[in-house]
Design a protein around this motif. Structure first.
Motif, PDB file in Angstrom:
ATOM      1  N   ILE A 268       3.886  54.947  36.184  1.00 31.42           N
ATOM      2  CA  ILE A 268       3.309  54.261  37.340  1.00 31.42           C
ATOM      3  C   ILE A 268       2.043  53.504  36.927  1.00 31.42           C
ATOM      4  CG2 ILE A 268       2.293  54.575  39.627  1.00 31.42           C
ATOM      5  CD1 ILE A 268       4.129  57.109  39.853  1.00 31.42           C
ATOM      6  N   TYR A 269       1.160  54.189  36.197  1.00 29.67           N
ATOM      7  CA  TYR A 269      -0.084  53.564  35.720  1.00 29.67           C
ATOM      8  C   TYR A 269       0.215  52.286  34.940  1.00 29.67           C
ATOM      9  CZ  TYR A 269      -3.468  52.735  31.981  1.00 29.67           C
ATOM     10  OH  TYR A 269      -4.297  52.132  31.066  1.00 29.67           O
ATOM     11  N   ALA A 270       1.139  52.377  33.983  1.00 25.60           N
ATOM     12  CA  ALA A 270       1.418  51.232  33.118  1.00 25.60           C
ATOM     13  C   ALA A 270       2.040  50.085  33.888  1.00 25.60           C
ATOM     14  CB  ALA A 270       2.340  51.664  31.976  1.00 25.60           C
ATOM     15  N   HIS A 271       2.975  50.393  34.772  1.00 26.20           N
ATOM     16  CA  HIS A 271       3.734  49.310  35.392  1.00 26.20           C
ATOM     17  C   HIS A 271       3.115  48.778  36.672  1.00 26.20           C
ATOM     18  CE1 HIS A 271       6.815  48.763  32.420  1.00 26.20           C
ATOM     19  NE2 HIS A 271       6.604  50.039  32.142  1.00 26.20           N
TER      20      HIS A 271
ATOM     21  N   VAL B  25       9.699  45.818  39.975  1.00 25.64           N
ATOM     22  CA  VAL B  25      10.107  46.549  41.182  1.00 25.64           C
ATOM     23  C   VAL B  25      11.001  47.720  40.794  1.00 25.64           C
ATOM     24  CG1 VAL B  25      11.496  46.427  43.298  1.00 25.64           C
ATOM     25  CG2 VAL B  25       9.890  44.585  42.756  1.00 25.64           C
ATOM     26  N   VAL B  26      11.961  47.459  39.923  1.00 22.64           N
ATOM     27  CA  VAL B  26      12.888  48.510  39.481  1.00 22.64           C
ATOM     28  C   VAL B  26      12.141  49.619  38.748  1.00 22.64           C
ATOM     29  CG1 VAL B  26      14.836  48.994  37.941  1.00 22.64           C
ATOM     30  CG2 VAL B  26      14.860  46.932  39.383  1.00 22.64           C
ATOM     31  N   ILE B  27      11.315  49.247  37.786  1.00 26.75           N
ATOM     32  CA  ILE B  27      10.623  50.245  36.965  1.00 26.75           C
ATOM     33  C   ILE B  27       9.682  51.093  37.815  1.00 26.75           C
ATOM     34  CG2 ILE B  27       9.002  50.567  35.049  1.00 26.75           C
ATOM     35  CD1 ILE B  27      10.201  47.907  33.879  1.00 26.75           C
ATOM     36  N   LEU B  28       8.925  50.459  38.689  1.00 29.12           N
ATOM     37  CA  LEU B  28       8.005  51.222  39.539  1.00 29.12           C
ATOM     38  C   LEU B  28       8.755  52.130  40.503  1.00 29.12           C
ATOM     39  CD1 LEU B  28       5.211  48.634  40.349  1.00 29.12           C
ATOM     40  CD2 LEU B  28       4.894  50.866  39.263  1.00 29.12           C
ATOM     41  N   THR B  29       9.896  51.677  41.000  1.00 31.71           N
ATOM     42  CA  THR B  29      10.689  52.526  41.894  1.00 31.71           C
ATOM     43  C   THR B  29      11.163  53.775  41.173  1.00 31.71           C
ATOM     44  OG1 THR B  29      11.398  50.583  43.170  1.00 31.71           O
ATOM     45  CG2 THR B  29      12.711  52.586  43.394  1.00 31.71           C
ATOM     46  N   VAL B  30      11.595  53.632  39.930  1.00 30.97           N
ATOM     47  CA  VAL B  30      11.981  54.804  39.132  1.00 30.97           C
ATOM     48  C   VAL B  30      10.776  55.711  38.908  1.00 30.97           C
ATOM     49  CG1 VAL B  30      12.857  55.606  36.907  1.00 30.97           C
ATOM     50  CG2 VAL B  30      13.867  53.583  37.978  1.00 30.97           C
TER      51      VAL B  30
ATOM     52  N   ALA C 255      -3.514  50.723  28.843  1.00 29.18           N
ATOM     53  CA  ALA C 255      -3.950  51.294  27.572  1.00 29.18           C
ATOM     54  C   ALA C 255      -2.830  52.099  26.909  1.00 29.18           C
ATOM     55  CB  ALA C 255      -5.165  52.184  27.785  1.00 29.18           C
ATOM     56  N   PRO C 256      -2.442  51.735  25.682  1.00 32.83           N
ATOM     57  CA  PRO C 256      -1.501  52.542  24.917  1.00 32.83           C
ATOM     58  C   PRO C 256      -2.192  53.553  24.009  1.00 32.83           C
ATOM     59  CG  PRO C 256      -1.835  50.464  23.810  1.00 32.83           C
ATOM     60  CD  PRO C 256      -2.714  50.438  25.034  1.00 32.83           C
ATOM     61  N   THR C 257      -3.538  53.461  23.959  1.00 31.35           N
ATOM     62  CA  THR C 257      -4.327  54.338  23.091  1.00 31.35           C
ATOM     63  C   THR C 257      -5.567  54.804  23.839  1.00 31.35           C
ATOM     64  OG1 THR C 257      -5.684  52.556  22.172  1.00 31.35           O
ATOM     65  CG2 THR C 257      -3.602  53.042  21.038  1.00 31.35           C
ATOM     66  N   ASP C 258      -6.182  55.868  23.315  1.00 33.14           N
ATOM     67  CA  ASP C 258      -7.499  56.248  23.819  1.00 33.14           C
ATOM     68  C   ASP C 258      -8.548  55.395  23.112  1.00 33.14           C
ATOM     69  OD1 ASP C 258      -8.016  57.394  21.271  1.00 33.14           O
ATOM     70  OD2 ASP C 258      -7.333  59.363  21.918  1.00 33.14           O
TER      71      ASP C 258
ATOM     72  N   VAL D 219       2.826  64.617  30.164  1.00 37.94           N
ATOM     73  CA  VAL D 219       1.936  63.620  29.576  1.00 37.94           C
ATOM     74  C   VAL D 219       1.063  63.005  30.658  1.00 37.94           C
ATOM     75  CG1 VAL D 219       1.844  61.432  28.313  1.00 37.94           C
ATOM     76  CG2 VAL D 219       3.608  63.139  27.744  1.00 37.94           C
ATOM     77  N   PRO D 220      -0.253  63.068  30.530  1.00 37.23           N
ATOM     78  CA  PRO D 220      -1.144  62.547  31.567  1.00 37.23           C
ATOM     79  C   PRO D 220      -1.326  61.032  31.472  1.00 37.23           C
ATOM     80  CG  PRO D 220      -2.447  63.463  29.799  1.00 37.23           C
ATOM     81  CD  PRO D 220      -0.999  63.701  29.428  1.00 37.23           C
ATOM     82  N   ALA D 221      -1.963  60.477  32.469  1.00 37.77           N
ATOM     83  CA  ALA D 221      -2.217  59.046  32.511  1.00 37.77           C
ATOM     84  C   ALA D 221      -3.646  58.764  32.913  1.00 37.77           C
ATOM     85  CB  ALA D 221      -1.263  58.375  33.509  1.00 37.77           C
ATOM     86  N   PRO D 222      -4.195  57.663  32.461  1.00 34.95           N
ATOM     87  CA  PRO D 222      -5.501  57.232  32.984  1.00 34.95           C
ATOM     88  C   PRO D 222      -5.383  56.882  34.468  1.00 34.95           C
ATOM     89  CG  PRO D 222      -4.916  56.047  30.966  1.00 34.95           C
ATOM     90  CD  PRO D 222      -3.684  56.738  31.424  1.00 34.95           C
TER      91      PRO D 222
END
Length: 205
Positions: free
Chosen positions: A109-112, A94-99, A49-52, A196-199
């Motif tokens: 983490i939520y998004a990726h 893999v790279v993005i989640l590791t970062v 989700a990019p929006t509420d 910034v929070p995440a769902p």
């Protein structure tokens, strides 16, 4: 189907004002429209989700809209990488989640996790990155993860990890990996500086 968090559940802007709660100038309003029309559509297709549920931007997108010049330049960098990277899509995740895990950047983490699932990254690898286990990783997944983890945490890459990455991805792939790490270090910094929070991450289907 992407689940959107309730608009009134928490302060989705973190330390920043939500763009819909303040008077925006023309450039900021244009940036909001551009994010809705382009980046947010990619997010929806990728399963996060990019929006509420009222349509307000969340995650880094609210912050990017508040500084349109920087936001457009950053989104252009990301879009160019998505188009031209020599890395397979699953390895990019893999790279993005590791970062994201190294920085404990919740929204990243939520998004990726969602993007990783969408591009076929195995649940074993996704959960391994989050938990610190590399059991069940393939050779390329392990090479990308170790290279990234060392660069992010130690600010250097060992000869062994560099050689493994070079064997797996070639010179162009290693260059692309470093650029990708830089993009998501910047994203993590933005998310964490402004709290910034995440769902919640939905369970794997």
């Amino acid at each position: 189907m992407t689940m959107h968090p309730a608009a009134d559940a928490k302060d989705w802007g973190g330390r920043l004002p939500r763009n819909e709660s303040i008077d925006l100038d023309d450039d900021q309003r244009a940036a909001v429209s551009e994010i809705h029309e382009r980046t947010a559509r990619w997010a929806e297709r990728s399963g996060f989700a990019p929006t509420d549920d009222a349509g307000g931007l969340i995650g880094p997108f609210n912050a990017l809209a508040l500084r349109p010049g920087q936001g457009r330049a950053f989104n252009g960098w990301v879009a160019n990488d998505q188009r031209t990277s020599s890395l397979p899509k699953a390895i990019r995740e893999v790279v993005i989640l590791t970062v994201g895990v190294a920085w404990d950047a919740d929204y990243e983490i939520y998004a990726h996790v969602a993007v990783g699932r969408a591009v076929g990254l195995s649940g074993t690898v996704i959960e391994g990155i989050r938990s610190g286990s590399t059991e069940g990783f393939g050779a390329d997944e392990l090479a990308a993860h170790r290279f990234t983890a060392e660069l992010v945490r130690d600010h250097r890459v060992s000869d062994e990890s560099y050689a493994a990455a070079l064997e797996s991805f070639g010179r162009d792939g290693v260059l692309d990996m470093v650029h990708l790490i830089g993009m998501y270090l910047a994203t993590s910094a933005l998310l964490n500086a402004f709290e910034v929070p995440a769902p919640e991450i939905p369970p794997a289907s």
